[in-house]
Enzyme design. Structure first.
Site, PDB file in Angstrom:
ATOM      1  N   HIS A 114       4.067  -9.166   8.107  1.00  0.00           N
ATOM      2  CA  HIS A 114       3.141 -10.276   7.830  1.00  0.00           C
ATOM      3  C   HIS A 114       3.619 -11.619   8.364  1.00  0.00           C
ATOM      4  O   HIS A 114       3.534 -12.644   7.688  1.00  0.00           O
ATOM      5  CB  HIS A 114       2.876 -10.367   6.323  1.00  0.00           C
ATOM      6  CG  HIS A 114       2.107  -9.200   5.760  1.00  0.00           C
ATOM      7  ND1 HIS A 114       1.226  -8.456   6.509  1.00  0.00           N
ATOM      8  CD2 HIS A 114       2.078  -8.649   4.511  1.00  0.00           C
ATOM      9  CE1 HIS A 114       0.694  -7.515   5.746  1.00  0.00           C
ATOM     10  NE2 HIS A 114       1.193  -7.592   4.541  1.00  0.00           N
ATOM     11  N   HIS A 188      -5.382 -11.309   3.031  1.00  0.00           N
ATOM     12  CA  HIS A 188      -4.716 -10.364   2.139  1.00  0.00           C
ATOM     13  C   HIS A 188      -5.219 -10.480   0.697  1.00  0.00           C
ATOM     14  O   HIS A 188      -4.423 -10.468  -0.245  1.00  0.00           O
ATOM     15  CB  HIS A 188      -3.202 -10.585   2.217  1.00  0.00           C
ATOM     16  CG  HIS A 188      -2.377  -9.379   1.928  1.00  0.00           C
ATOM     17  ND1 HIS A 188      -2.370  -8.754   0.705  1.00  0.00           N
ATOM     18  CD2 HIS A 188      -1.527  -8.671   2.695  1.00  0.00           C
ATOM     19  CE1 HIS A 188      -1.538  -7.733   0.733  1.00  0.00           C
ATOM     20  NE2 HIS A 188      -1.012  -7.653   1.946  1.00  0.00           N
ATOM     21  N   GLU A 325      -7.457  -4.896   4.571  1.00  0.00           N
ATOM     22  CA  GLU A 325      -7.035  -5.881   5.562  1.00  0.00           C
ATOM     23  C   GLU A 325      -7.512  -5.429   6.936  1.00  0.00           C
ATOM     24  O   GLU A 325      -6.973  -4.487   7.501  1.00  0.00           O
ATOM     25  CB  GLU A 325      -5.507  -5.997   5.533  1.00  0.00           C
ATOM     26  CG  GLU A 325      -4.939  -6.325   4.165  1.00  0.00           C
ATOM     27  CD  GLU A 325      -3.502  -5.822   4.007  1.00  0.00           C
ATOM     28  OE1 GLU A 325      -2.632  -6.242   4.779  1.00  0.00           O
ATOM     29  OE2 GLU A 325      -3.260  -4.985   3.120  1.00  0.00           O
TER      30      GLU A 325
HETATM   31  C1  GLA Z   1       0.706  -4.895   3.108  1.00  0.00           C
HETATM   32  C2  GLA Z   1       1.714  -3.872   3.400  1.00  0.00           C
HETATM   33  C3  GLA Z   1       2.314  -3.388   2.145  1.00  0.00           C
HETATM   34  C4  GLA Z   1       2.874  -4.541   1.327  1.00  0.00           C
HETATM   35  C5  GLA Z   1       1.785  -5.542   1.078  1.00  0.00           C
HETATM   36  C6  GLA Z   1       2.288  -6.761   0.367  1.00  0.00           C
HETATM   37  O1  GLA Z   1      -0.518  -4.440   2.815  1.00  0.00           O
HETATM   38  O2  GLA Z   1       1.244  -2.803   4.169  1.00  0.00           O
HETATM   39  O3  GLA Z   1       3.306  -2.445   2.400  1.00  0.00           O
HETATM   40  O4  GLA Z   1       3.927  -5.134   2.017  1.00  0.00           O
HETATM   41  O5  GLA Z   1       1.191  -5.921   2.268  1.00  0.00           O
HETATM   42  O6  GLA Z   1       3.004  -6.481  -0.776  1.00  0.00           O
END
Ligand code: GLA
Length: 360
Positions: A114, A188, A325
């Site tokens: 991210h 997110h 997402e």
């Molecule tokens: C994303 C990732 C997860 C986790 C979340 C945040 O969706 O794929 O593995 O890191 O973000 O907690």
């Protein structure tokens, strides 16, 4: 419900707090004609609340988050935020572009997740609210500097949130760069259509418009394969309760601690198309996700464990929210067979995602 109590269509701004460096940030509330509301802060471009009526017209906040900036500064697993420069993981925080190797911040074991240690979710964005167009709109801009988290190129990013009278929260993402760089922007938000903090999301019925997904290794990095969902717990082509197969003895579910995977959307190209639909039977709320992107990550709050206390003092237990997402596939910079995420100086990055709410 008392009609006179319905909030009026419009756009309002109020202070939301100060960052640890003392920078003031605001909360913008967009309201449409049906009393649907989206409150968004320019800290991380974060959707803080999303008020949506149920089948009786009763409003509830359907996203997880915090009442004030302090919560986000203290500890947030990306609740509601814009994710960038690269949504999801880049294996070992490394990729090669035009023969040169780039090393990114490693913030998820040895992977890059991210956008790194200080991703776009932790940036203060310039904000401008507007009612001039048809719909309440919030325009956020951010300049991600050359070298930030290991990425080359000054990346000028604009994210536009629009709340329509058809109960759609539309997000337009745009970016331009002065050096080639991977870009993969998403939001997110953790949704719970029964209302935030109301329970887990295992009873939500989900449809994902995808015949294939990208299987991962134990570090949640795609192997590069595009695998058929047929006969696997990843088959959501027909609406299925998220909890129906989540405890199956399945290697992929085991790696993810549940669902934490990217699906390859059924589509021709970059057209706006239906990616997923979620329905929550007790409230009657339904959410459809449309996108121009080729993929979607379903993450079901597998890392939530009751240690975070959010809005209205709700405790966020295991799987109390689900994220959808929209994105390019994780680790694309190192996967030549995945659609490219590289943006060049003479190109414009431009994607759109829409979350549309209705009742059934
Ligand atoms: C994303 C990732 C997860 C986790 C979340 C945040 O969706 O794929 O593995 O890191 O973000 O907690």
């Amino acid at each position: 419900m008392n009609i006179s109590a319905l909030p009026e269509r419009g756009l309002a701004r109020k202070p939301f707090g100060r960052t640890t460096d003392g920078v003031p940030v605001d909360l913008y509330t967009l309201t449409n004609s049906n009393a649907m509301q989206a409150a968004i802060t320019n800290y991380g471009g974060t959707v803080v609340t999303l008020i949506v009526p149920d089948r009786q017209g009763r409003p509830a906040d359907v996203v997880l988050g915090y009442e004030s900036l302090d919560g986000y500064l203290a500890d947030s697993p990306y609740f509601g935020s814009i994710i960038g420069r690269y949504g999801n993981r880049i294996g070992k925080g490394r990729f090669t572009l035009d023969g040169k190797e780039y090393t990114l911040a490693q913030n998820d074991n040895d992977n890059h997740l991210h956008g790194g240690i200080k991703g776009f979710d932790k940036a203060v964005w310039q904000a401008k609210g507007s009612l001039a167009g048809k719909d309440p709109t919030l325009v956020l801009t951010y300049l991600s500097k050359d070298g930030e988290e290991g990425y080359q190129g000054n990346l000028a990013v604009t994210v536009r949130y629009v709340l329509t009278d058809d109960n759609e929260l539309v997000i337009h993402y745009e970016a331009t760069t002065d050096k080639p760089t991977p870009v993969n922007l998403t939001n997110h938000s953790y949704f719970n259509l029964a209302g935030q903090g109301a329970g887990d999301i295992l009873g939500h019925e989900l449809m994902i418009n995808a015949d294939r997904f990208t299987p991962v290794d134990e570090g949640l990095i795609p192997t590069g394969e595009l695998r058929s969902v047929t006969g696997t717990p990843m088959d959501f082509r027909k609406p299925t309760a998220i909890g129906a197969r989540i405890n199956r003895d399945d290697e992929q579910l085991c790696f993810g601690g549940g669902y934490d995977h990217n699906w390859v959307l059924n589509k021709r190209g970059r057209e706006m198309s239906l990616a997923a639909r979620v329905y929550e039977p007790s409230s009657g709320r339904m959410m459809e996700v449309f996108t121009t992107e080729p993929g979607i990550q379903l993450y079901c709050g597998n890392f939530l464990d009751g240690s975070l206390v959010g809005k209205a003092s709700k405790v966020y237990e295991h799987r109390y929210g689900l994220c959808l997402e929209t994105q390019h596939f994780p680790d694309s910079p190192s996967k030549p067979n995945f659609p490219s995420t590289i943006v060049k100086p003479d190109e414009k990055y431009s994607t759109t995602t829409m979350y549309k709410f209705s009742i059934k």
